[in-house]
Design a protein around this motif. Structure first.
Motif, PDB file in Angstrom:
ATOM      1  N   SER B  75       0.768  -1.321   0.087  1.00 19.57           N
ATOM      2  CA  SER B  75       0.039   0.012   0.162  1.00 19.57           C
ATOM      3  C   SER B  75       0.970   1.230  -0.080  1.00 19.57           C
ATOM      4  CB  SER B  75      -0.880  -0.030   1.107  1.00 19.57           C
ATOM      5  OG  SER B  75      -0.228   0.252   2.428  1.00 19.57           O
ATOM      6  N   THR B 140      -2.821  -4.974   2.828  1.00 19.85           N
ATOM      7  CA  THR B 140      -2.224  -3.784   1.934  1.00 19.85           C
ATOM      8  C   THR B 140      -2.765  -3.875   0.598  1.00 19.85           C
ATOM      9  OG1 THR B 140      -0.259  -5.276   1.748  1.00 19.85           O
ATOM     10  CG2 THR B 140       0.007  -3.728   3.761  1.00 19.85           C
ATOM     11  N   LEU B 144      -3.910  -0.627  -0.925  1.00 20.50           N
ATOM     12  CA  LEU B 144      -3.668   0.026  -2.230  1.00 20.50           C
ATOM     13  C   LEU B 144      -4.567   0.750  -2.703  1.00 20.50           C
ATOM     14  CD1 LEU B 144      -1.293  -1.743  -4.786  1.00 20.50           C
ATOM     15  CD2 LEU B 144      -3.313  -0.524  -5.423  1.00 20.50           C
TER      16      LEU B 144
END
Lengths: 251, 422
Positions: B75, B140, B144
């Protein structure tokens, strides 16, 4: 001999995984300077029982007394605070770190700025290794590069270094050669003489007969019985382990 | 001969992998320099290279911790974009209302707010990973999408520009450099600090009676470090400001601008100084703090760490909070460098950051990685990209080359590890 307060009393411990009762109403105790063998087949529940004491598992029911006082052990830190140290069968070493880092893992020596003092830790490790295993010289490599016996030395040193009062050894000789096994036996006798109580988990009847004062045998999560080693024969222990049968008191 | 070499290397205590990476980097630079007719190894290009590397390099130091603990953070690029957007909006649309436009404290408030935001978001993701035990890859990956979407939402997709002029200095433009004298000062201080650290370490070792390196090896190492630091200062000082900026500088200083031009040095760029500070702090954290020790222990054997009384769940939260804070620092550098925040800020940065850490010797299996490795990895990645751009390699071929190099670098690392038995 059993007039003293026990170092450890585990009373009516129960622990279930899912629907399976891994430990079912088991009580054991341990006195200073005594070695108690915890025996049983694979899956008998002996490792689980002992992990309750070392803080790796939390019991569903039952009580633990340390020196006669009720103890709360919820995690490995709590167990260490009661001076209960464990040598795990898997050794529980961080393979990527060196001997000193493993020995002091969770209890690092720090300088006055709160920074980890690697040199001081290495010096301490050299000192204690000199006493316990003088053949150990590889202080720089990660422990993954060490032999089985050397790795065992690191694990044992870690348990002994911090003034353990109660020591739990889970199959300490399973991965060792005859010479190293003899070393462990010698160490156990030495620690015993210092008044440390030891729980020894083992498969090996000979180990047990030689090193233990008493044995507690488990089968299918239940305690079969606790006997003085001097009072029973090999065969009687085997029948306790295999058949779950208590020795007849006739002899 | 081989044996002699090994003895020398052993005596000096050089990290062979470090040597290999520096060798690869130097080779890369020479090849690019030859194929661009000497345009690659110029003060100007090396200055740009160091500024362009800073943002990814800052994040890669945090990614080392994340990967060492057997996690991943996909991310960071999107988070960088989101934090950049928030900081841009804060300094252009919100703070001037209360403080007045161009107020001196705007850049500080913005940076601190960004840092807080990054830390909180990182800690939140770490909490989901550590306590709710959702795999880091998933958390993550979700992050993102979430933060990229959130970044768009902050301004409904509008680009925020121009950023506060003091804030822009953090990105290392013409104004954002130390100049010749300050650069020398920094170089001197860094050199003295490095030498003092070496002397103290040697004293401490011999006070415990440990074997120390031969003196000549210490001198050689100290010499190389000094040469490297001061050499960098010389090169950065050899890059003059462009004409317009030099004229403005002359006006501000009250000097008359000479007809044949004025040589005013750039000096070290501020983002490079930020990177330097981050690198030192992160190295100390990794090697000298309990937290750092536990990060590596947990990566090496999570069960052992847990049994040693380390709270590995809280550790995960801290590692991701640190990653978030470093992403915020990178967001400051990246947005300040561009002077604006667009929707594409930080796109694909997560892959550059992971690649930098991995090329730098961080093992995805956990437990192994170094801060300096990740930074060199970031420099290698950036050198490859800007070098190929200078040579005129087509964009599609550029990504093909970068991809192949990534896999090759990790393969070489695996072979090296197997041979060295570590």
């Amino acid at each position: 001999m059993n007039k003293q307060t026990p170092l450890i009393e585990m009373k009516n411990i129960e622990l279930a995984f899912g629907g399976v009762k891994a430990v079912n109403d088991v009580s054991v105790d341990l006195y200073p300077g005594e070695v108690v063998g915890v025996l049983g087949h694979n899956g008998a529940g002996k490792s689980t029982l002992i992990k309750v004491l070392s803080g790796a598992y939390k019991a569903d029911a039952g009580e633990i007394f340390v020196n006669g006082e009720k103890a709360t052990i919820n995690n490995p830190r709590d167990a260490r605070a009661y001076n209960i140290e464990t040598i795990y069968q898997t050794l529980a070493l961080a393979d990527n770190l060196d001997a000193a880092s493993n020995l002091f893992l969770g209890r690092e020596i720090v300088n006055k700025f709160g920074m980890v003092d690697d040199d001081a830790m290495e010096a301490e490790t050299r000192k204690i290794m000199q006493r316990l295993n003088p053949n150990f010289t590889n202080f720089k490599s990660p422990v993954s590069a060490l032999s089985g016996g050397q790795r065992q030395s690191v694990a044992i040193t870690r348990a002994v270094y911090f003034n353990a009062r109660i020591l739990i050894m889970d199959e300490p000789t399973a991965a060792l050669g005859p010479q190293e096994t003899a070393m462990v036996a010698e160490l156990i006798n030495q620690l015993k003489a210092e008044g440390i109580g030891i729980f020894l988990i083992s498969h090996d009847i000979h180990d047990v007969m030689e090193l233990c004062d008493r044995i507690s045998v488990m089968k299918n999560g239940k305690l079969v019985g606790t006997e003085n080693v001097a009072d029973v024969t090999d065969d009687e222990i085997l029948s306790m382990i295999i058949l779950g049968k208590k020795p007849t008191k006739s002899n | 001969m081989k044996k002699i070499m090994r003895n020398v290397v052993g005596a000096v205590g050089i990290d062979l992998r470090l040597l290999g990476m520096i060798g690869a980097l130097v080779l890369l630079w020479i090849v690019f320099d030859l194929s661009t007719g000497g345009r690659f190894m110029t003060p100007r290009n090396l200055f740009n290279l160091s500024v362009q590397t800073a943002s990814v390099a800052v994040m890669s130091t945090g990614m080392v911790f994340v990967i060492v603990t057997r996690h991943i953070d996909l991310s960071v690029g999107a988070l960088l974009g989101f934090i950049g957007m928030v900081m841009g909006t804060l300094q252009l649309n919100i703070l001037p209302e209360y403080l007045g436009f161009g107020h001196w404290s705007i850049w500080m408030i913005t940076a601190v707010a960004g840092l807080l935001l990054g830390t909180i978001i990182g800690a939140f993701q770490g909490w989901i990973i550590g306590y709710l035990t959702v795999p880091a890859f998933i958390v993550t990956l979700g992050g993102l999408l979430v933060w990229r979407g959130a970044a768009w939402w902050v301004t409904q997709g509008q680009t925020v520009a121009p950023l506060d002029s003091t804030f822009r200095m953090l990105g290392g433009g013409v104004e954002g450099t130390l100049g010749a004298q300050l650069s020398w000062l920094v170089g001197m201080v860094a050199t003295i600090a490095a030498v003092v650290t070496m002397v103290l370490a040697r004293r401490r070792k011999s006070s415990h009676g440990f074997k120390v390196k031969p003196l000549w090896a210490e001198y050689a190492q100290g010499g190389i470090v000094t040469l490297f630091i001061l050499g960098y200062v010389v090169i950065m000082n050899a890059y003059p400001l462009p004409k317009g900026a030099a004229k403005r500088y002359a006006e501000a200083e009250g000097i008359e601008y000479p007809a044949d031009g004025l040589f005013i040095s750039h000096g070290i760029a501020i983002p490079v100084i930020i990177l330097l500070v981050v690198a030192i702090v992160m190295t100390v954290v990794a090697q000298k703090t309990r937290f750092g020790r536990y990060v590596f222990a947990t990566g090496g054997n999570p069960d052992a760490a847990e049994l040693s009384g380390i709270n590995t769940r809280m550790l995960t939260v801290k590692v991701f909070a640190l990653m978030g804070a470093l992403t915020a620092i990178a967001a400051v550098i990246a947005s300040a460098r561009l002077g604006a925040v667009g929707n594409d800020l930080g796109v694909l940065d997560e892959l550059r950051v992971i690649a930098a850490a991995v090329i730098g010797g961080t093992a995805l299996s956990g437990g192994i990685g170094t801060i300096y490795g990740a930074i060199i990895g970031a420099v290698i990645m950036q050198s490859l990209q800007s070098g190929m751009a200078m040579v005129g390699v087509d964009a599609p071929l550029q990504s093909i080359v970068v991809g192949v190099v990534l896999v090759l670098a990790v393969f070489i690392d695996i072979v090296y590890r197997r041979r060295a038995g570590v």
